[in-house]
Design a protein around this motif. Sequence first.
Motif, short mmCIF file in Angstrom:
data_model
loop_
_atom_site.label_atom_id
_atom_site.label_comp_id
_atom_site.label_asym_id
_atom_site.label_seq_id
_atom_site.Cartn_x
_atom_site.Cartn_y
_atom_site.Cartn_z
N LEU A 182 -12.65 -10.14 -7.53
CA LEU A 182 -12.03 -9.42 -6.42
C LEU A 182 -10.64 -8.91 -6.82
O LEU A 182 -10.28 -7.78 -6.51
N ARG A 183 -9.91 -9.75 -7.51
CA ARG A 183 -8.57 -9.33 -7.91
C ARG A 183 -8.63 -8.15 -8.87
O ARG A 183 -7.89 -7.18 -8.74
N GLN A 184 -9.54 -8.23 -9.83
CA GLN A 184 -9.66 -7.14 -10.81
C GLN A 184 -10.11 -5.85 -10.14
O GLN A 184 -9.63 -4.76 -10.47
N LEU A 185 -11.01 -6.00 -9.19
CA LEU A 185 -11.47 -4.83 -8.45
C LEU A 185 -10.30 -4.19 -7.71
O LEU A 185 -10.12 -2.96 -7.71
N ASN A 186 -9.48 -5.02 -7.10
CA ASN A 186 -8.31 -4.50 -6.38
C ASN A 186 -7.35 -3.80 -7.34
O ASN A 186 -6.85 -2.72 -7.04
N ASP A 187 -7.13 -4.40 -8.49
CA ASP A 187 -6.24 -3.77 -9.49
C ASP A 187 -6.77 -2.41 -9.89
O ASP A 187 -6.02 -1.44 -10.01
N SER A 188 -8.08 -2.32 -10.10
CA SER A 188 -8.60 -1.04 -10.58
C SER A 188 -8.58 0.00 -9.45
O SER A 188 -8.32 1.18 -9.70
N LEU A 189 -8.78 -0.43 -8.21
CA LEU A 189 -8.68 0.52 -7.10
C LEU A 189 -7.25 1.03 -6.94
O LEU A 189 -7.01 2.21 -6.70
N ARG A 190 -6.31 0.12 -7.11
CA ARG A 190 -4.90 0.54 -6.98
C ARG A 190 -4.53 1.54 -8.06
O ARG A 190 -3.77 2.48 -7.84
N ALA A 191 -5.06 1.30 -9.26
CA ALA A 191 -4.75 2.22 -10.36
C ALA A 191 -5.39 3.58 -10.11
O ALA A 191 -4.82 4.63 -10.41
N ARG A 192 -6.57 3.56 -9.54
CA ARG A 192 -7.29 4.82 -9.36
C ARG A 192 -6.85 5.60 -8.13
O ARG A 192 -6.90 6.82 -8.11
N PHE A 193 -6.46 4.89 -7.08
CA PHE A 193 -6.11 5.56 -5.83
C PHE A 193 -4.67 5.22 -5.44
O PHE A 193 -4.43 4.22 -4.78
N PRO A 194 -3.74 6.06 -5.83
CA PRO A 194 -2.32 5.75 -5.58
C PRO A 194 -2.00 5.60 -4.09
O PRO A 194 -1.06 4.90 -3.73
N GLU A 195 -2.80 6.22 -3.23
CA GLU A 195 -2.51 6.14 -1.79
C GLU A 195 -3.05 4.84 -1.17
O GLU A 195 -2.78 4.54 -0.01
N TYR A 196 -3.78 4.07 -1.95
CA TYR A 196 -4.30 2.80 -1.45
C TYR A 196 -3.23 1.73 -1.59
O TYR A 196 -2.67 1.53 -2.66
N LEU A 197 -2.92 1.05 -0.48
CA LEU A 197 -1.84 0.05 -0.51
C LEU A 197 -2.24 -1.17 -1.32
O LEU A 197 -1.57 -1.55 -2.28
N GLY A 198 -3.35 -1.79 -0.90
CA GLY A 198 -3.95 -2.86 -1.69
C GLY A 198 -3.05 -4.02 -2.07
O GLY A 198 -3.16 -4.58 -3.16
N GLU A 199 -2.19 -4.43 -1.13
CA GLU A 199 -1.28 -5.53 -1.48
C GLU A 199 -1.84 -6.91 -1.17
O GLU A 199 -1.32 -7.90 -1.66
N GLU A 200 -2.87 -6.95 -0.35
CA GLU A 200 -3.37 -8.26 0.08
C GLU A 200 -4.74 -8.60 -0.51
O GLU A 200 -5.62 -7.76 -0.61
N LEU A 201 -4.88 -9.87 -0.87
CA LEU A 201 -6.18 -10.40 -1.28
C LEU A 201 -6.45 -11.60 -0.39
O LEU A 201 -5.83 -12.66 -0.56
N SER A 202 -7.34 -11.42 0.60
CA SER A 202 -7.67 -12.51 1.50
C SER A 202 -8.85 -13.27 0.90
O SER A 202 -9.99 -12.82 0.94
N MET A 203 -8.53 -14.41 0.30
CA MET A 203 -9.61 -15.22 -0.30
C MET A 203 -9.17 -16.67 -0.35
O MET A 203 -8.02 -16.98 -0.60
N GLY A 204 -10.15 -17.55 -0.11
CA GLY A 204 -9.86 -18.98 -0.11
C GLY A 204 -10.02 -19.57 1.28
O GLY A 204 -9.42 -19.08 2.24
N MET A 205 -10.88 -20.60 1.39
CA MET A 205 -11.09 -21.34 2.62
C MET A 205 -10.87 -22.82 2.30
O MET A 205 -10.45 -23.16 1.20
N SER A 206 -11.19 -23.69 3.27
CA SER A 206 -10.87 -25.11 3.07
C SER A 206 -11.37 -25.68 1.74
O SER A 206 -10.68 -26.45 1.08
#
Length: 232
Positions: A182-206
Amino acid sequence: MQTRPLIEALTDVRARIASAAGRGNRDPNAVTLVTVTKGHPPSAIEAALEAGLRDLGENRLGELQERVKQFPSGDIRWHMVGRLQRRKAPAVRGVAHLLHSLDSLKLAERLERTADPGEPPVRALIQVNVTGERAKTGFAPEELDEDMERLLELGTLRLEGLMTMAPFTEDEGVLRRTFRTLRQLNDSLRARFPEYLGEELSMGMSNDFEIAVEEGSTMVRIGTALLGERPE
Ligand SMILES: *Cc1c(COP(=O)(O)O)cnc(C)c1O
């Protein structure tokens, strides 16, 4: 049922977030703790507020709307973390601070179509079905590149990042790979789409939040580890 005081559980969860952040060379303050109150009585929310928690999460829209009525205080940030039915989707406006579960183009388009002019955008995270489990909704990682072009055209959504739910397993390798993907996917989306904010990664439960924090989570969604088992 509450098995121990929330304050004790909270101290423990915070310490575990801090050590996981340390292991991942990260700042523990970069991790928002979302307390998932679903299924718990109002007294659990009162206890959470008393403990200073202000980011609270629900997984059903109806329950979320009830909570907002019961606890109208403007300083609570309510997170919608569960599946949002398309039919009811517009009602998420005005009750959720952040929608974690934008899980299809159809849902996104419905939100776009139902926006009144001048309305503030819906803050949302794109839910990704990283492992392709049939029982889970969300965008497929390999299609997200293409879907992103469409999502970014929708002016009434503010896409702040990605969200995933890991498989229900104790296999650390599987959990770690899921979060890392998920993190790598977010990094690559941010690199590809400058208008994408992409600052948050919601992951992890109890049961998996420490691995998620090590792998870059900025929002953990925790119910049981803070509030105990949900009453039947
Ligand atoms: C219930 C729920 C959580 C919290 O689960 P726990 O295992 O109780 O911490 C987190 N995210 C979502 C989407 C949920 O539905």
